[in-house]
Enzyme design. Structure first.
Site, PDB file in Angstrom:
ATOM      1  N   HIS A   1      24.929  -3.261 -39.065  1.00  0.00           N
ATOM      2  CA  HIS A   1      25.818  -4.393 -38.779  1.00  0.00           C
ATOM      3  C   HIS A   1      25.626  -5.443 -39.863  1.00  0.00           C
ATOM      4  O   HIS A   1      24.516  -5.642 -40.361  1.00  0.00           O
ATOM      5  CB  HIS A   1      25.483  -5.009 -37.419  1.00  0.00           C
ATOM      6  CG  HIS A   1      26.581  -5.855 -36.876  1.00  0.00           C
ATOM      7  ND1 HIS A   1      26.744  -7.174 -37.233  1.00  0.00           N
ATOM      8  CD2 HIS A   1      27.594  -5.564 -36.037  1.00  0.00           C
ATOM      9  CE1 HIS A   1      27.810  -7.660 -36.623  1.00  0.00           C
ATOM     10  NE2 HIS A   1      28.344  -6.713 -35.888  1.00  0.00           N
TER      11      HIS A   1
ATOM     12  N   ASP B   1      29.200  -0.009 -30.945  1.00  0.00           N
ATOM     13  CA  ASP B   1      30.039   1.196 -30.954  1.00  0.00           C
ATOM     14  C   ASP B   1      29.259   2.467 -30.695  1.00  0.00           C
ATOM     15  O   ASP B   1      29.846   3.536 -30.531  1.00  0.00           O
ATOM     16  CB  ASP B   1      30.753   1.294 -32.311  1.00  0.00           C
ATOM     17  CG  ASP B   1      31.708   0.124 -32.488  1.00  0.00           C
ATOM     18  OD1 ASP B   1      31.526  -0.646 -33.446  1.00  0.00           O
ATOM     19  OD2 ASP B   1      32.578  -0.043 -31.625  1.00  0.00           O
TER      20      ASP B   1
HETATM   21  C1  SDX Z   1      31.818  -3.704 -35.562  1.00  0.00           C
HETATM   22  O1  SDX Z   1      31.452  -7.998 -37.974  1.00  0.00           O
HETATM   23  C2  SDX Z   1      31.371  -7.746 -36.723  1.00  0.00           C
HETATM   24  O2  SDX Z   1      30.870  -8.529 -35.955  1.00  0.00           O
HETATM   25  C3  SDX Z   1      31.958  -6.408 -36.279  1.00  0.00           C
HETATM   26  C4  SDX Z   1      31.778  -6.070 -34.800  1.00  0.00           C
HETATM   27  C5  SDX Z   1      32.594  -6.984 -33.912  1.00  0.00           C
HETATM   28  O3  SDX Z   1      32.276  -7.088 -32.720  1.00  0.00           O
HETATM   29  O4  SDX Z   1      33.640  -7.499 -34.394  1.00  0.00           O
HETATM   30  O5  SDX Z   1      30.402  -6.190 -34.441  1.00  0.00           O
HETATM   31  C6  SDX Z   1      32.225  -4.645 -34.501  1.00  0.00           C
HETATM   32  O6  SDX Z   1      32.588  -3.509 -36.470  1.00  0.00           O
HETATM   33  C7  SDX Z   1      30.436  -3.095 -35.523  1.00  0.00           C
HETATM   34  C8  SDX Z   1      30.134  -2.227 -36.787  1.00  0.00           C
HETATM   35  C9  SDX Z   1      30.795  -0.853 -36.584  1.00  0.00           C
HETATM   36  N1  SDX Z   1      30.724  -0.063 -37.812  1.00  0.00           N
HETATM   37  C10 SDX Z   1      29.949   1.030 -37.902  1.00  0.00           C
HETATM   38  O7  SDX Z   1      29.154   1.400 -37.027  1.00  0.00           O
HETATM   39  C11 SDX Z   1      30.154   1.823 -39.192  1.00  0.00           C
HETATM   40  C12 SDX Z   1      28.780   2.202 -39.755  1.00  0.00           C
HETATM   41  N2  SDX Z   1      28.134   0.982 -40.187  1.00  0.00           N
HETATM   42  C13 SDX Z   1      28.308   0.604 -41.577  1.00  0.00           C
HETATM   43  O8  SDX Z   1      29.402   1.046 -42.260  1.00  0.00           O
HETATM   44  C14 SDX Z   1      27.766  -0.781 -41.917  1.00  0.00           C
HETATM   45  O9  SDX Z   1      26.556  -0.886 -41.306  1.00  0.00           O
HETATM   46  C15 SDX Z   1      28.620  -1.984 -41.584  1.00  0.00           C
HETATM   47  C16 SDX Z   1      29.989  -1.884 -42.150  1.00  0.00           C
HETATM   48  C17 SDX Z   1      28.711  -2.166 -40.120  1.00  0.00           C
HETATM   49  C18 SDX Z   1      27.909  -3.210 -42.188  1.00  0.00           C
HETATM   50  O10 SDX Z   1      27.968  -3.064 -43.547  1.00  0.00           O
HETATM   51  P1  SDX Z   1      27.305  -4.179 -44.524  1.00  0.00           P
HETATM   52  O11 SDX Z   1      26.764  -5.325 -43.803  1.00  0.00           O
HETATM   53  O12 SDX Z   1      28.307  -4.468 -45.594  1.00  0.00           O
HETATM   54  O13 SDX Z   1      26.064  -3.455 -45.024  1.00  0.00           O
HETATM   55  P2  SDX Z   1      26.078  -2.524 -46.265  1.00  0.00           P
HETATM   56  O14 SDX Z   1      27.265  -1.605 -46.218  1.00  0.00           O
HETATM   57  O15 SDX Z   1      25.909  -3.371 -47.475  1.00  0.00           O
HETATM   58  O16 SDX Z   1      24.787  -1.640 -45.991  1.00  0.00           O
HETATM   59  C19 SDX Z   1      23.505  -2.167 -46.301  1.00  0.00           C
HETATM   60  C20 SDX Z   1      22.685  -0.939 -46.651  1.00  0.00           C
HETATM   61  C21 SDX Z   1      23.398  -0.047 -47.654  1.00  0.00           C
HETATM   62  O17 SDX Z   1      22.392   0.622 -48.383  1.00  0.00           O
HETATM   63  P3  SDX Z   1      21.997  -0.035 -49.865  1.00  0.00           P
HETATM   64  O18 SDX Z   1      23.296  -0.080 -50.659  1.00  0.00           O
HETATM   65  O19 SDX Z   1      21.455  -1.415 -49.561  1.00  0.00           O
HETATM   66  O20 SDX Z   1      20.983   0.920 -50.431  1.00  0.00           O
HETATM   67  O21 SDX Z   1      22.511  -0.137 -45.468  1.00  0.00           O
HETATM   68  C22 SDX Z   1      23.150   1.110 -45.644  1.00  0.00           C
HETATM   69  C23 SDX Z   1      24.109   0.978 -46.808  1.00  0.00           C
HETATM   70  O22 SDX Z   1      24.259   2.219 -47.475  1.00  0.00           O
HETATM   71  N3  SDX Z   1      23.863   1.375 -44.397  1.00  0.00           N
HETATM   72  C24 SDX Z   1      23.882   2.553 -43.768  1.00  0.00           C
HETATM   73  C25 SDX Z   1      24.638   2.326 -42.603  1.00  0.00           C
HETATM   74  N4  SDX Z   1      25.047   1.061 -42.577  1.00  0.00           N
HETATM   75  C26 SDX Z   1      24.571   0.467 -43.675  1.00  0.00           C
HETATM   76  N5  SDX Z   1      23.330   3.745 -44.065  1.00  0.00           N
HETATM   77  C27 SDX Z   1      23.562   4.750 -43.180  1.00  0.00           C
HETATM   78  N6  SDX Z   1      24.271   4.619 -42.042  1.00  0.00           N
HETATM   79  C28 SDX Z   1      24.825   3.421 -41.721  1.00  0.00           C
HETATM   80  N7  SDX Z   1      25.517   3.286 -40.601  1.00  0.00           N
END
Ligand code: SDX
Length: 437
Positions: free
Chosen positions: A314, A372
């Site tokens: 998140h 989720d």
């Molecule tokens: C919702 O914003 C909100 O409040 C949203 C929400 C709401 O109520 O409105 O809470 C609802 O959208 C919840 C999130 C649902 N999405 C997912 O579950 C999809 C999977 N999660 C990711 O795609 C990700 O965690 C996000 C999009 C939710 C957050 O992305 P960020 O904050 O931009 O973090 P990032 O992509 O920069 O990731 C940070 C690191 C990265 O690695 P590095 O580049 O630092 O080496 O963490 C890794 C990412 O690769 N990472 C994951 C991961 N999520 C982040 N690695 C594996 N699996 C994951 N799920």
């Protein structure tokens, strides 16, 4: 009890030095949470922009609606902890809290519930609108289209400068979203639309509009209705997330509220946002059995795989999403009520969570289950097809979008949102005629 007028307080000062220029920028303090540096005069006095793609360090507005402490795993709606609202309140009361700022008196709640209940029917002509979609249209495609079309049916509540029209439009959208979502589901399964009933609660009405058929009576179970109501509470608002920011940006141009909500629905559909519940369930189904979890965890840790554990991570929560805990408890309640004791998906989800929470990669990056992760299993058990999961999220989030949109409209400091950019394209150059290229 009228809410105190909330406002930011002056903080200290920040000095930005760039080249031979130094600029003092005032800081502002909120009730709780990080202070902000007010950079509104930065470009005018320095000629430089800030750069923050994804807005990871940018506050877009002052808001008194929802507060999230990502490190502590705290979520407050108007100061009330989500866990307490999920346990003691119901969705209509939470809608009142989000819209009006405080818990309603019994009389206020009775009036509000009456108002919402009597806006649940949609214009009969709207039924024809569905006929234009293919039967296999994704419910979110239908929700985007129908929500946007509402401004073609309710012209008497599109003047955003009229507080009365804003209130009517707000009530209409909160009340009609379940009807629109249920109609999208009924259309996809080729069953007749079921009209809402005024003697049912918000969640009972939604379950009946989805699962009743004219051939027999339908009485939603109180346990399942309560579970759906709690799911709506958990999804109601979440500060300046992507879809809420979309609604605010659309609203900042003066677009009518129905068009703004349609924009929010479109943004929520993305798998990184509200589409994650659908993606998370598909991921659990693809993993299938506990013994295949390690290969997926390995993929999730491999940057080149392009695979992420859906329902994990998140932008703000760097601790357990407090909604996920309530969602997990609701998941168990629903499965117990339905007599589903060995759900293979739940088994995979619980084992995946256990493995991920002890894996250095996820611990180091502070990746925890989000709302989720368990919602998909719960919604599937309730009988919803995967394609309806994000439509339920949109239904519940409509009140949050409306509350945030209203706050933006009423904020005297707000103006049309218009970010700038760091231009890295070609410098000025002359056109070359075709015969000379
Ligand atoms: C919702 O914003 C909100 O409040 C949203 C929400 C709401 O109520 O409105 O809470 C609802 O959208 C919840 C999130 C649902 N999405 C997912 O579950 C999809 C999977 N999660 C990711 O795609 C990700 O965690 C996000 C999009 C939710 C957050 O992305 P960020 O904050 O931009 O973090 P990032 O992509 O920069 O990731 C940070 C690191 C990265 O690695 P590095 O580049 O630092 O080496 O963490 C890794 C990412 O690769 N990472 C994951 C991961 N999520 C982040 N690695 C594996 N699996 C994951 N799920």
């Amino acid at each position: 009890m009228p809410m105190p007028p909330f406002a930011s307080k002056p903080g200290g000062n920040a000095t930005l030095t760039y080249g031979n220029r130094s600029i003092d920028l005032p800081a502002m303090k909120g009730t709780v949470g990080p202070d902000v540096i007010d950079i509104r005069k930065l470009y005018g006095e320095s000629g430089v922009f800030t750069y923050d793609p994804g807005f990871t360090s940018t506050a877009s507005c002052e808001s008194a609606i929802t507060y999230i402490d990502g490190d502590a795993g705290v979520l407050l709606y108007r100061g009330y902890p989500i866990e307490q609202l999920a346990e003691h309140s119901d969705f209509i009361e939470v809608c009142y809290v989000l819209l009006h700022g405080d818990l309603p008196t019994p009389e206020q709640l009775k009036t509000f519930r009456y108002q919402i209940t009597r806006h649940t029917m949609v214009h009969e002509q709207l039924n024809q609108f569905y006929r234009g979609f293919r039967r296999d249209a994704h419910p979110m495609a239908i929700m985007c289209g129908v929500a946007g079309a509402l401004s073609a049916f309710y012209h008497d509540s599109t003047d955003i400068n009229d507080p009365h029209q804003r209130m009517i439009a707000s009530h209409r959208m909160i009340a009609k979203m379940p009807t629109i979502a249920a109609m999208a589901y009924k259309y996809s399964v080729g069953q007749p639309f079921i009209y809402p009933r005024n003697d049912l609660s918000y969640s009972e009405n939604f379950l009946r509009m989805c699962f009743a058929v004219p051939a027999e009576e339908y009485k939603p179970s109180s346990v399942l209705s309560r579970a759906v109501d709690r799911i709506f509470i958990l999804h109601a608002d979440h500060e300046q997330n992507a879809s809420t920011s979309t609604v605010r940006l659309a609203g900042s141009s003066g677009a009518n509220p129905f068009a703004c909500i349609a924009a929010g629905i479109a943004c929520l559909w993305g798998p990184a946002h509200g589409g994650a519940n659908e993606a998370a369930l598909k991921m659990l189904e693809e993993i299938g059995t506990v013994d295949r979890i390690p290969e997926y965890v390995k993929m999730a840790k491999d940057k080149n795989s392009g695979f992420r554990l859906m329902g994990f991570g998140h932008r703000v929560y760097k601790n357990y999403d407090p909604r996920a805990k309530v969602m997990q408890q609701t998941c168990h309640e629903v499965l117990d009520e339905l007599g589903i004791h060995n759900d293979p998906l739940l088994k995979v989800a619980l084992e995946l969570e256990k493995i991920a929470l002890h894996d250095d990669y996820f611990v180091e990056k502070k990746l925890y289950p989000n709302i989720d992760f368990y919602s998909g299993i719960t919604l599937k058990a309730l009988g919803f097809p995967t394609s309806m999961f994000t439509a339920l999220f949109a239904l519940a989030r409509t009140v949050g979008w409306i509350a945030q949109w209203t706050e933006m409209i009423e904020d005297p400091s707000q103006k049309i949102g218009r970010p700038r950019q760091l231009y890295v394209g070609a410098d000025k150059r002359d056109y070359v005629p075709l015969h000379k290229r």
